[in-house]
Each structure stands twice: as structure tokens, then as C-alpha cells.
Enzyme design. Structure first.
Site, mmCIF file in Angstrom:
data_model
loop_
_atom_site.group_PDB
_atom_site.id
_atom_site.type_symbol
_atom_site.label_atom_id
_atom_site.label_comp_id
_atom_site.label_asym_id
_atom_site.label_seq_id
_atom_site.Cartn_x
_atom_site.Cartn_y
_atom_site.Cartn_z
ATOM 1 N N SER A 28 -13.405 -4.804 -8.949
ATOM 2 C CA SER A 28 -13.962 -6.057 -9.448
ATOM 3 C C SER A 28 -15.173 -6.490 -8.628
ATOM 4 C CB SER A 28 -12.880 -7.143 -9.430
ATOM 5 O OG SER A 28 -13.428 -8.371 -9.830
ATOM 6 N N VAL A 30 -17.208 -4.531 -6.902
ATOM 7 C CA VAL A 30 -18.324 -3.597 -7.154
ATOM 8 C C VAL A 30 -18.960 -3.897 -8.521
ATOM 9 C CG1 VAL A 30 -18.878 -1.160 -7.605
ATOM 10 C CG2 VAL A 30 -17.433 -1.771 -5.647
ATOM 11 N N GLY A 108 -5.638 -9.420 4.995
ATOM 12 C CA GLY A 108 -4.788 -10.569 5.320
ATOM 13 C C GLY A 108 -5.406 -11.432 6.400
ATOM 14 N N GLY A 110 -5.199 -11.549 9.640
ATOM 15 C CA GLY A 110 -5.807 -10.893 10.802
ATOM 16 C C GLY A 110 -7.230 -10.437 10.477
ATOM 17 N N THR A 132 -2.177 -8.984 0.798
ATOM 18 C CA THR A 132 -1.102 -8.571 1.710
ATOM 19 C C THR A 132 0.238 -8.733 1.017
ATOM 20 O OG1 THR A 132 0.193 -9.247 3.645
ATOM 21 C CG2 THR A 132 -1.334 -10.874 2.800
ATOM 22 N N ASP A 134 2.852 -9.543 2.327
ATOM 23 C CA ASP A 134 3.632 -10.620 2.966
ATOM 24 C C ASP A 134 3.408 -11.988 2.318
ATOM 25 O OD1 ASP A 134 4.301 -8.604 4.775
ATOM 26 O OD2 ASP A 134 2.693 -9.140 6.156
ATOM 27 N N HIS A 256 8.278 1.168 4.178
ATOM 28 C CA HIS A 256 6.915 1.238 3.632
ATOM 29 C C HIS A 256 6.834 1.537 2.143
ATOM 30 C CE1 HIS A 256 5.943 1.172 7.879
ATOM 31 N NE2 HIS A 256 4.713 0.838 7.517
HETATM 32 O O1 F6P Z 1 1.565 -6.879 6.755
HETATM 33 C C1 F6P Z 1 2.052 -5.903 5.908
HETATM 34 C C2 F6P Z 1 3.191 -5.157 6.563
HETATM 35 O O2 F6P Z 1 3.683 -4.185 5.643
HETATM 36 C C3 F6P Z 1 4.348 -6.040 7.075
HETATM 37 O O3 F6P Z 1 5.210 -6.453 6.037
HETATM 38 C C4 F6P Z 1 4.980 -5.128 8.085
HETATM 39 O O4 F6P Z 1 5.638 -5.892 9.080
HETATM 40 C C5 F6P Z 1 3.797 -4.407 8.681
HETATM 41 O O5 F6P Z 1 2.749 -4.483 7.721
HETATM 42 C C6 F6P Z 1 4.054 -2.964 9.008
HETATM 43 O O6 F6P Z 1 2.920 -2.477 9.636
HETATM 44 P P1 F6P Z 1 2.642 -0.922 9.859
HETATM 45 O O7 F6P Z 1 2.288 -0.315 8.529
HETATM 46 O O8 F6P Z 1 1.510 -0.885 10.813
HETATM 47 O O9 F6P Z 1 3.909 -0.321 10.368
#
Ligand code: F6P
Length: 326
Positions: A28, A30, A108, A110, A132, A134, A256
């Protein structure tokens, strides 16, 4: 839409933890940029690519066939060097060298702190797009990726329910979410969990164990308990439940897998809107802002506010999950 003369070239990058919906957001940015006669550069590996100058001019075709793909084709990184003044100077120089006026940072909280400092130190124009799993970015109801992550986790919980019911077992399932319980609460309500252990709310293992014992007496055969990673370890909580009730427990840590998967329609649509809004905002001369959605309306939020503090979770939703579970 009127374009200010000062913006001719922009760059887009994805930074921090990847999530589904980043690809449609890049697409979007780009295509909205090109639609507005901007040159758009894609930066590889987030701030790392800004520092090393790893970027490429994007065409409409560069972002073809990525709308349905999880992850980010630009790659992402958590750059240590960008945390240093020297690293940020290199990043700003890379942009100056290519006469890039502004960057769109998809990530996110950070990543937004990084964008904010880059603006303060080197006056690089910055707009953030919250992305993110989260959903912990302040000032927006939703971040890209959270809906997909919740649906991916929910699918896993539904599958675990099949075996939990068949073998009449208690399952403790750990979900991601960093320090906050957004994913846990959504998955808890949507997945019909009996309980959820969430950092924002107090819980008592003793009462949970009593509930389980009472439930068994009344003929309840299986339990799903969701644990947010920020609230403790599912292994530990399962052990405590077994110690207090004498019932067997099983643990699943989803990990993950929650970061992958085909982006949901909601995430793709949000990504499309956010990408366009980010480009529009830059054209109108904005900087140091994040695009967000509040009560279904796209808004611009100060990056400082976006980074300020985590948003609150709904206790009402938690109570509803508990009422419906018994
Ligand atoms: O911020 C996204 C996230 O998946 C969090 O839910 C989790 O705590 C963190 O990243 C895991 O980080 P990494 O992929 O560096 O292990």
C-alpha cells in the site's frame, strides 16, 4: 490531493518482530506513493538496511503477489547498531545520499522510538504504521498483525479442544503477547476458554484449582486455560494445577507459529488504509506521527504518544469469558 514540493522520495521499512499484514502494508505504501508521483525505496532488514544503505527503488511490480503472504519480503531486524548515535548518523547519511526526504516505519513501539530519535537528531521525516501481533501500541485500537495472530492461535486452540474433550483433560496453552495479554484475552473469549492468566489482571491459582475441582464434581470433563507469556510459564501453572487438584494436565506453547500465516481480511484492509494514510500524511507535511485507527476512523497520532505507555485491556471482556465458560 495536493503534494508539497519538498517530498519527492520516500523509503519504507519493516522493523522489529515481523507479523502478517506487513507485506500488504508495504504494497500500500509503495503503490500509494507511486500513485502520488513519489519515488519509493524499499529498505531491507529494517534500520540495519538504512545503516548499510541496503535499499532498492520499488515499482508497482516489486510488490506484486505479496498481498496474501505472511512475514515481510523486505525482511526485518532488531538493529543493535541503530541504538547508537553513530548508527543513527550512518542511517541519516544513507538517506541524505539518496535524497530521500522521509521514511515510513512499519513496526511496533520499539521501532517508533527509533523513528522518533532519528527525527530529533537528524530531522528525518517519519511516519509510523503500527504492526505487531501484541497489539500493544498506544493510541490505536488495532495494529496490523494482531488479528491474524489471534486467528492463528484460535485455530490451534480449537484443535487442542478436540483432544482435550476426547481424553477429558486439562490443557494449559501459552500464547505470545510480550508483556501484555491482548492475544490471550481475545483467544480466551473466542476459544471458549475456562480461564486466562493475563498480566493486566490478578489471578489466584488456588481459586482456579477450586473451580476445577467444583467443575469436575458437576461433570465438567475438560478445561482450556490460556496463559499470556507475560503472565508466567504455562509449564509452571500446569504443575501447580496438578499439585492442587490431583488432575493430569497437558501443556502447549504456541510460540512463533502465531507470527505466521496468511493475513486475515481485517489485517489486509487495515494495511491498505494505513499505507495510504501514511503517504498522505507525509505529502501534507506531517512528521513524527503514527497512523492509527480509533473507533473505526483513521487518525494521526503523535509518535511520542504512541510510545508512551501500553494501553489497557478490557476487564469486561475477561469477565464475559469467565461467565460464559462455566
Ligand atoms: O513482539 C512480537 C513478539 O512475537 C512477542 O509476542 C514475543 O514476546 C516476541 O516478539 C518474541 O521475540 P523473538 O521473535 O525475538 O523471539
Amino acid at each position: 490531493m495536493t503534494k508539497t514540493k519538498s517530498i519527492k522520495r520516500i523509503a519504507v521499512l519493516t522493523s522489529g518482530g515481523d507479523c502478517s499484514g506487513m507485506n500488504p502494508a508495504i504494497r500500500s505504501v509503495v503503490r500509494s506513493g507511486i500513485y502520488n508521483n513519489l519515488e519509493v525505496y524499499g529498505v531491507f532488514r529494517g534500520y540495519e538496511g538504512l545503516i548499510t544503505g541496503d535499499m532498492k527503488r520499488m515499482t508497482r511490480r516489486s510488490v506484486g503477489n505479496i498481498i496474501n503472504k505472511g512475514g515481510t519480503f523486505l525482511k526485518t531486524a532488531r538493529s543493535g547498531e541503530f541504538l547508537t548515535k553513530k548508527g543513527r548518523k550512518k542511517a541519516a547519511d544513507s538517506l541524505k545520499k539518496r535524497k530521500i526526504d522521509a521514511i515510513v516505519v512499519i513496526g511496533g513501539e520499539g521501532s517508533f522510538k527509533g523513528a522518533y530519535i532519528l527525527n530529533q537528531e537528524h530531522q528525518v521525516r517519519t511516519i509510523g504504521i503500527p504492526a505487531t501481533i501484541d497489539n500493544d501500541v498506544n493510541g490505536t485500537d488495532f495494529s496490523i498483525g494482531a488479528d491474524t495472530a489471534v486467528n492463528v492461535a484460535l485455530d490451534a486452540v480449537d484443535k487442542i479442544r478436540d483432544t482435550a474433550t476426547s481424553l477429558e483433560r486439562i490443557f494449559v496453552i501459552e500464547v505470545m503477547g510480550r508483556n501484555l495479554g491482548y492475544i490471550a484475552l481475545q483467544v480466551g473469549l473466542a476459544g471458549g476458554a475456562e480461564d486466562a492468566v493475563i498480566p493486566e489482571f490478578d489471578y489466584k491459582i488456588g481459586s482456579m484449582a477450586d473451580d476445577i475441582k467444583r467443575g469436575r464434581k458437576k461433570g465438567k470433563i475438560s478445561w482450556i486455560i490460556i496463559v499470556a507469556e507475560g503472565a508466567g510459564s504455562a509449564q509452571e501453572i500446569a504443575k501447580q494445577i496438578t499439585d492442587l487438584t490431583g488432575f493430569e494436565t497437558r501443556v502447549t506453547v504456541l510460540g512463533h507459529l502465531q507470527r505466521g500465516g496468511t493475513p486475515t481480511a481485517m489485517d489486509r484492509i487495515l494495511a491498505a488504509k494505513f499505507g495510504k494514510a501514511a503517504v498522505d500524511a507525509l505529502i501534507k507535511g506531517n512528521t513524527n506521527k503514527m497512523v492509527g485507527v480509533v473507533a473505526n476512523k483513521i487518525k494521526l497520532i503523535d509518535l511520542e504518544h504512541a510510545c508512551a505507555r501500553p494501553k489497557n485491556l478490557s476487564k469486561e471482556q475477561y469477565n464475559l469469558m469467565r461467565i460464559l465458560a462455566s
